[in-house]
Scaffold this active site. Structure first.
Site, mmCIF file in Angstrom:
data_model
loop_
_atom_site.group_PDB
_atom_site.id
_atom_site.type_symbol
_atom_site.label_atom_id
_atom_site.label_comp_id
_atom_site.label_asym_id
_atom_site.label_seq_id
_atom_site.Cartn_x
_atom_site.Cartn_y
_atom_site.Cartn_z
ATOM 1 N NE ARG A 156 -3.512 -2.230 2.851
ATOM 2 C CZ ARG A 156 -3.201 -3.372 3.473
ATOM 3 N NH1 ARG A 156 -1.998 -3.524 4.001
ATOM 4 N NH2 ARG A 156 -4.089 -4.347 3.581
ATOM 5 C CE LYS A 179 -6.279 -1.103 4.933
ATOM 6 N NZ LYS A 179 -7.592 -1.387 4.301
ATOM 7 C CG HIS A 246 -4.841 0.673 -3.456
ATOM 8 N ND1 HIS A 246 -4.066 0.442 -2.337
ATOM 9 C CD2 HIS A 246 -5.874 -0.211 -3.380
ATOM 10 C CE1 HIS A 246 -4.613 -0.512 -1.611
ATOM 11 N NE2 HIS A 246 -5.703 -0.932 -2.228
ATOM 12 N NE ARG A 249 -2.814 -3.841 -0.947
ATOM 13 C CZ ARG A 249 -2.326 -4.692 -0.055
ATOM 14 N NH1 ARG A 249 -1.029 -4.901 0.002
ATOM 15 N NH2 ARG A 249 -3.138 -5.327 0.776
ATOM 16 C CG HIS A 272 -5.800 -9.207 1.833
ATOM 17 N ND1 HIS A 272 -5.962 -9.658 0.537
ATOM 18 C CD2 HIS A 272 -5.703 -7.850 1.743
ATOM 19 C CE1 HIS A 272 -5.972 -8.637 -0.279
ATOM 20 N NE2 HIS A 272 -5.813 -7.529 0.412
ATOM 21 C CE1 TYR A 281 -6.593 -8.716 -3.465
ATOM 22 C CE2 TYR A 281 -6.096 -7.561 -5.494
ATOM 23 C CZ TYR A 281 -6.198 -7.576 -4.128
ATOM 24 O OH TYR A 281 -5.920 -6.438 -3.417
#
Length: 302
Positions: A156, A179, A246, A249, A272, A281
């Site tokens: 990111r 994150k 983004h 990515r 994730h 994806y």
């Protein structure tokens, strides 16, 4: 304790104890403050915590309707509901106050948006053209290195800009803080490591402490600077507006899938928390390949 004081205490808990990002705290804070203001207007007077937890389903529907009338999308409304539920969850845990109507509230359904990747050649071209637009050589090198890092490692933009100068020189892997402040390890391609090394060598500022990527005056590089540079590059290349930092990515994941990479391995590389997020994806991959086929195959439109 007033509802406003309770909201402030909850936000402080989010930031301090739960370590939510500043952006999350800001978004949730504004959402709850707007809700409290609505309830005071709707009920024509200031509210207490006891009155707050006695909110009815009809009042919650009126609140959502008022927000919809502002032309907001379902995704924003879902964030508002998430913020409200988080606030009331905190009230339940710390004050023993329960609002049944809030916990029964379901957020509006948001349409699934699949990421739009760019092709490998386009990703490289974006990195090169973004760099070529810079007026100073070291900034050109910086922008190229940063975009190659996003594409080559699946980072990111916030993760890349959060890298400290001490990571240089890059080895075969790099530790990234994602994150929720979770760490993960991403592989580094030689071309990416070389691009970063070239940038560091040209940078006029000493990159010993502080961020790896710095702005024109030596301070931390801001995401908006990179986004504007890439917007100019995509216009020059005739690429759609979806070709953002983004998107690089997303391209990283899509191209790994196209080469047979394992979905769980990609989940770990992207950081994730849930495999279901990574599974999006697979849909992107199929759509992207079909789009390539339709444009490249002589019978693709048939």
């Amino acid at each position: 304790m007033s509802p406003d004081d309770a909201a402030q205490a909850w936000l402080a808990d989010l930031a301090g104890v739960r370590r939510a990002s500043l952006r999350t705290v800001d978004i949730y804070g504004r959402a709850v403050r707007r809700y409290l203001a609505f309830l005071s207007r709707h009920r024509a007077g200031p509210q207490t915590l006891a009155a707050l937890v006695a909110v009815t389903p009809a009042e919650l529907r009126a609140w959502l309707a008022a927000r919809r009338s502002e032309g907001l999308q379902a995704q924003t409304l879902a964030l508002d509901v998430a913020a409200l539920r988080g606030f009331h969850r905190w009230l339940k845990q710390t004050q023993g106050l329960v609002a049944p109507a809030v916990f029964a509230l379901r957020p509006p359904k948001t349409p699934k948006r699949l990421p739009r990747p760019v092709a490998p050649g386009e990703a490289r071209a974006l990195a090169e053209v973004t760099g070529e637009q810079a007026q100073e050589t070291w900034i050109a090198s910086r922008d190229t290195a940063l975009l190659l890092l996003l594409y080559g490692c699946g980072l990111r933009i916030g993760e890349a800009l959060g890298l400290g100068a001490q990571v240089h020189p890059l080895g075969q892997t790099i530790t990234v803080v994602g994150k929720g402040r979770k760490q993960r390890v991403a592989p580094v391609l030689p071309v990416v490591a070389q691009a970063v090394a070239d940038y560091v060598a040209l940078c006029p500022y000493p990159l010993v402490e502080g961020p790896l990527f710095v702005g024109a005056r030596g301070g931390p590089l801001q995401p908006a600077v990179v986004q504007r540079a890439m917007a100019r590059a995509r216009r020059q290349l005739g690429l759609p507006e979806s070709a953002t930092p983004h998107a690089l990515r997303h391209s990283f994941a899509t191209h790994l899938l196209a080469r047979g990479a394992d979905l769980r391995a990609i989940q770990e590389l992207l950081g994730h928390a849930s495999l279901s997020t990574t599974q999006a994806y697979t849909g992107v991959d199929a759509a992207w390949l079909l789009d390539v086929y339709r444009h490249a195959h002589p019978r693709g439109e048939g």
